[in-house]
Design a protein around this motif. Structure first.
Motif, PDB file in Angstrom:
ATOM      1  N   GLY A  25      79.277 101.838  78.748  1.00 43.67           N
ATOM      2  CA  GLY A  25      79.709 101.171  79.975  1.00 43.67           C
ATOM      3  C   GLY A  25      79.966  99.697  79.720  1.00 43.67           C
ATOM      4  O   GLY A  25      79.522  99.134  78.721  1.00 43.67           O
ATOM      5  N   GLY A  26      80.703  99.060  80.608  1.00 40.56           N
ATOM      6  CA  GLY A  26      80.970  97.630  80.479  1.00 40.56           C
ATOM      7  C   GLY A  26      81.780  97.313  79.226  1.00 40.56           C
ATOM      8  O   GLY A  26      82.720  98.033  78.880  1.00 40.56           O
ATOM      9  N   TYR A  27      81.393  96.250  78.533  1.00 37.46           N
ATOM     10  CA  TYR A  27      82.146  95.849  77.341  1.00 37.46           C
ATOM     11  C   TYR A  27      82.035  96.860  76.208  1.00 37.46           C
ATOM     12  O   TYR A  27      82.914  96.950  75.356  1.00 37.46           O
ATOM     13  N   ALA A  28      80.964  97.647  76.186  1.00 36.19           N
ATOM     14  CA  ALA A  28      80.837  98.684  75.158  1.00 36.19           C
ATOM     15  C   ALA A  28      81.878  99.787  75.362  1.00 36.19           C
ATOM     16  O   ALA A  28      82.254 100.474  74.415  1.00 36.19           O
ATOM     17  N   ALA A  29      82.364  99.949  76.602  1.00 37.42           N
ATOM     18  CA  ALA A  29      83.414 100.934  76.868  1.00 37.42           C
ATOM     19  C   ALA A  29      84.689 100.572  76.116  1.00 37.42           C
ATOM     20  O   ALA A  29      85.411 101.454  75.644  1.00 37.42           O
ATOM     21  N   TYR A  30      84.977  99.283  76.010  1.00 37.31           N
ATOM     22  CA  TYR A  30      86.157  98.838  75.259  1.00 37.31           C
ATOM     23  C   TYR A  30      86.010  99.218  73.794  1.00 37.31           C
ATOM     24  O   TYR A  30      86.936  99.771  73.185  1.00 37.31           O
ATOM     25  N   ALA A  31      84.844  98.965  73.202  1.00 41.34           N
ATOM     26  CA  ALA A  31      84.602  99.324  71.800  1.00 41.34           C
ATOM     27  C   ALA A  31      84.677 100.836  71.616  1.00 41.34           C
ATOM     28  O   ALA A  31      85.213 101.329  70.624  1.00 41.34           O
TER      29      ALA A  31
END
Length: 71
Positions: A25-31
């Motif tokens: 979720g959040g910025y980890a979703a981009y990764a």
């Protein structure tokens, strides 16, 4: 022109503050999504993330290296 094999492509290293495999979720979703794209392009993907305990784990989105940090 012949297609490049996975071994001839550059490995991809992604740095994420938290595990995109365990907490996408959040910025980890981009990764997480970026890792999936590179896998579809047949690159080897290595993710470096912060966590409570150091570990190395093979996940569906690449090899995840968790490093511990006091922050």
């Amino acid at each position: 022109m012949a297609a490049k094999s996975k071994s001839s492509k550059l490995p991809i290293f992604l740095v994420s503050g938290k595990s995109p495999a365990k907490n996408p979720g959040g910025y980890a979703a981009y990764a997480h999504n970026l890792a999936k794209v590179f896998l579809e392009l047949e690159h080897s993907v290595y993710i470096i993330a912060q966590g409570p305990e150091p570990s190395i784990e093979s996940t569906e989105i690449g090899e995840e290296h968790v490093v511990s940090s006091p922050i």
